[in-house]
Design a protein around this motif. Sequence first.
Motif, PDB file in Angstrom:
ATOM      1  N   GLY A   1      35.027  23.470 -24.369  1.00 19.46           N
ATOM      2  CA  GLY A   1      33.462  23.805 -24.726  1.00 19.46           C
ATOM      3  C   GLY A   1      33.391  24.750 -25.668  1.00 19.46           C
ATOM      4  N   LEU A   2      33.180  25.987 -24.737  1.00 21.21           N
ATOM      5  CA  LEU A   2      32.681  27.262 -26.174  1.00 21.21           C
ATOM      6  C   LEU A   2      34.003  27.057 -27.196  1.00 21.21           C
ATOM      7  CD1 LEU A   2      31.603  29.692 -23.284  1.00 21.21           C
ATOM      8  CD2 LEU A   2      30.511  27.838 -24.843  1.00 21.21           C
ATOM      9  N   ALA A   3      34.809  27.065 -26.583  1.00 17.61           N
ATOM     10  CA  ALA A   3      35.821  26.586 -27.442  1.00 17.61           C
ATOM     11  C   ALA A   3      36.916  25.626 -28.815  1.00 17.61           C
ATOM     12  CB  ALA A   3      38.378  26.256 -26.936  1.00 17.61           C
ATOM     13  N   ALA A   4      35.364  25.289 -28.937  1.00 19.49           N
ATOM     14  CA  ALA A   4      34.330  23.940 -30.692  1.00 19.49           C
ATOM     15  C   ALA A   4      34.559  24.774 -31.299  1.00 19.49           C
ATOM     16  CB  ALA A   4      34.067  23.174 -29.572  1.00 19.49           C
ATOM     17  N   GLY A   5      33.696  26.317 -31.044  1.00 15.92           N
ATOM     18  CA  GLY A   5      32.928  27.864 -31.544  1.00 15.92           C
ATOM     19  C   GLY A   5      31.813  26.905 -31.849  1.00 15.92           C
ATOM     20  N   ARG A   6      31.129  28.115 -33.159  1.00 17.96           N
ATOM     21  CA  ARG A   6      29.714  27.710 -33.472  1.00 17.96           C
ATOM     22  C   ARG A   6      30.094  27.598 -35.223  1.00 17.96           C
ATOM     23  NH1 ARG A   6      26.421  29.232 -29.276  1.00 17.96           N
ATOM     24  NH2 ARG A   6      24.483  28.088 -31.115  1.00 17.96           N
TER      25      ARG A   6
ATOM     26  N   ASN B   1      23.838  22.090 -24.172  1.00 18.59           N
ATOM     27  CA  ASN B   1      23.238  22.186 -25.255  1.00 18.59           C
ATOM     28  C   ASN B   1      22.661  23.215 -26.723  1.00 18.59           C
ATOM     29  OD1 ASN B   1      21.738  25.713 -24.427  1.00 18.59           O
ATOM     30  ND2 ASN B   1      23.023  25.168 -22.705  1.00 18.59           N
ATOM     31  N   ARG B   2      21.375  23.567 -27.364  1.00 15.43           N
ATOM     32  CA  ARG B   2      21.332  23.990 -28.272  1.00 15.43           C
ATOM     33  C   ARG B   2      21.085  25.453 -28.480  1.00 15.43           C
ATOM     34  NH1 ARG B   2      15.454  22.382 -29.533  1.00 15.43           N
ATOM     35  NH2 ARG B   2      16.242  20.540 -27.385  1.00 15.43           N
ATOM     36  N   PHE B   3      21.162  26.072 -26.987  1.00 13.87           N
ATOM     37  CA  PHE B   3      21.279  27.542 -27.232  1.00 13.87           C
ATOM     38  C   PHE B   3      23.185  27.667 -27.250  1.00 13.87           C
ATOM     39  CE2 PHE B   3      17.643  26.933 -24.804  1.00 13.87           C
ATOM     40  CZ  PHE B   3      16.858  27.224 -25.927  1.00 13.87           C
ATOM     41  N   GLU B   4      23.758  27.659 -26.734  1.00 12.06           N
ATOM     42  CA  GLU B   4      25.031  27.549 -26.962  1.00 12.06           C
ATOM     43  C   GLU B   4      26.239  26.903 -27.438  1.00 12.06           C
ATOM     44  OE1 GLU B   4      26.233  28.419 -22.158  1.00 12.06           O
ATOM     45  OE2 GLU B   4      24.847  27.892 -21.555  1.00 12.06           O
ATOM     46  N   SER B   5      25.808  25.914 -28.353  1.00  9.97           N
ATOM     47  CA  SER B   5      26.098  25.385 -29.179  1.00  9.97           C
ATOM     48  C   SER B   5      25.547  24.782 -30.206  1.00  9.97           C
ATOM     49  CB  SER B   5      26.962  24.080 -28.879  1.00  9.97           C
ATOM     50  OG  SER B   5      27.449  22.799 -29.511  1.00  9.97           O
ATOM     51  N   ASP B   6      26.233  24.545 -31.861  1.00  8.29           N
ATOM     52  CA  ASP B   6      25.216  24.096 -32.539  1.00  8.29           C
ATOM     53  C   ASP B   6      25.772  21.929 -32.916  1.00  8.29           C
ATOM     54  OD1 ASP B   6      24.116  26.703 -33.195  1.00  8.29           O
ATOM     55  OD2 ASP B   6      26.618  26.976 -33.819  1.00  8.29           O
TER      56      ASP B   6
ATOM     57  N   ASP C   1      27.729  17.812 -18.419  1.00  4.48           N
ATOM     58  CA  ASP C   1      27.154  18.828 -17.604  1.00  4.48           C
ATOM     59  C   ASP C   1      25.491  18.989 -17.301  1.00  4.48           C
ATOM     60  OD1 ASP C   1      26.565  21.761 -16.890  1.00  4.48           O
ATOM     61  OD2 ASP C   1      28.252  21.924 -17.439  1.00  4.48           O
ATOM     62  N   THR C   2      25.000  19.269 -16.054  1.00  4.72           N
ATOM     63  CA  THR C   2      23.956  18.779 -15.274  1.00  4.72           C
ATOM     64  C   THR C   2      22.583  19.794 -16.064  1.00  4.72           C
ATOM     65  OG1 THR C   2      24.029  19.558 -13.553  1.00  4.72           O
ATOM     66  CG2 THR C   2      24.425  17.483 -13.681  1.00  4.72           C
ATOM     67  N   VAL C   3      23.464  20.832 -16.188  1.00  6.81           N
ATOM     68  CA  VAL C   3      22.484  22.152 -16.913  1.00  6.81           C
ATOM     69  C   VAL C   3      21.850  21.822 -18.661  1.00  6.81           C
ATOM     70  CG1 VAL C   3      22.489  24.478 -17.649  1.00  6.81           C
ATOM     71  CG2 VAL C   3      22.741  24.198 -15.466  1.00  6.81           C
ATOM     72  N   HIS C   4      23.115  21.164 -19.097  1.00  6.73           N
ATOM     73  CA  HIS C   4      22.685  20.935 -20.037  1.00  6.73           C
ATOM     74  C   HIS C   4      22.227  20.193 -20.320  1.00  6.73           C
ATOM     75  CE1 HIS C   4      26.086  24.176 -21.358  1.00  6.73           C
ATOM     76  NE2 HIS C   4      26.653  23.683 -20.566  1.00  6.73           N
ATOM     77  N   MET C   5      22.245  18.741 -19.628  1.00  2.03           N
ATOM     78  CA  MET C   5      21.255  17.481 -19.982  1.00  2.03           C
ATOM     79  C   MET C   5      20.206  17.910 -19.929  1.00  2.03           C
ATOM     80  SD  MET C   5      23.682  14.167 -17.915  1.00  2.03           S
ATOM     81  CE  MET C   5      24.362  15.008 -17.187  1.00  2.03           C
ATOM     82  N   ASN C   6      19.757  18.639 -18.338  1.00  2.56           N
ATOM     83  CA  ASN C   6      18.303  18.830 -18.489  1.00  2.56           C
ATOM     84  C   ASN C   6      17.910  19.699 -19.575  1.00  2.56           C
ATOM     85  OD1 ASN C   6      16.871  19.575 -15.554  1.00  2.56           O
ATOM     86  ND2 ASN C   6      16.532  21.716 -16.383  1.00  2.56           N
ATOM     87  N   ILE C   7      18.714  20.377 -20.289  1.00  3.74           N
ATOM     88  CA  ILE C   7      18.080  21.138 -21.261  1.00  3.74           C
ATOM     89  C   ILE C   7      17.764  20.034 -22.730  1.00  3.74           C
ATOM     90  CG2 ILE C   7      17.809  22.607 -23.023  1.00  3.74           C
ATOM     91  CD1 ILE C   7      19.118  24.145 -20.942  1.00  3.74           C
TER      92      ILE C   7
END
Length: 280
Positions: free
Chosen positions: A111-116, A154-159, A184-190
């Motif tokens: 997830g976040l370890a993919a980077g930006r 979502n766009r706020f945590e990943s590019d 992830d339901t939170v990301h899909m919701n956005i």
Amino acid sequence: MKIATTGTTSLEGDILVYHGEYKDIIPRISYAGYEAVELHISDSSEIDREKLWKLLTDYHVSLTSIGTGAVYEAKHYNLGDHDRRIRRAAIQHLKQHMITAQPFHALVIIGLAAGRFSDADSPEEFKKNLTDSLHHLDELAEGYDISLGLEIMNRFESDYLTTIAQGIDFLKQERFQRILLHIDTVHMNIEEADIGKAIRQAKGCIGHVHVSDNDRYYPGHGHYNFYETLKALYDIGYDGTLALETNRLPDTETSAGKSLIYLNRMIDRIERENMEKIDG
Ligand code: LER
Ligand code: MN
């Protein structure tokens, strides 16, 4: 579908349900009625794996998945970085999680370890670095006989790869052996215009699911449409884990208890409706 709660040895933060030493939280997870857990581990090379595996086995709790994002915040290790040494460190770090995952064939989350994008000189360089790193990890995962879950965030945590459709195209293009989408339901919701449709189009591509209500509380607290998501997953034959990436509010036991009741009730309803349809 298997319901897993989440645990971490970190005492900080609200997100994730159980916080504490494994010897304390694994029995609590079992007493709460869970048979599966996703552990978020900051460094797999620092844990006593034999002890962890034994605890899980003794309490009949299976390890479904390992959350890995902490390393991005702590050390900035990431798979798309401009610096080859950082990419290598990230791969070695994730390899250690694969060793922890191996006896349970648990999925290791990327997830976040993919980077930006900002971790490389340009978005193009980032994408190339990330893709190369993922191919390397894919080979390692094959050797350890485990899967990797590329989290669509979502766009706020990943590019990059922020919708399921983009994730499907990427998987089809790269033809990985062991990498599947993690939704992830939170990301899909956005990000998703039509969540049910997006999931149905991902048949065969989904390896892992994070569930929490739209406000990151336990399912049933907010207004997320779990029926739509679980029905779509059921209809495409998803047989993996629903891991509760929820906060621990108002407290761990309440969050864990309410989640289990709500999701089991929803799955029962979907199965019942399906039986009624078959029976005509
Ligand atoms: C990680 O699984 C995730 O979903 C992120 O939103 C956490 O920051
Ligand atoms: Mn997530």
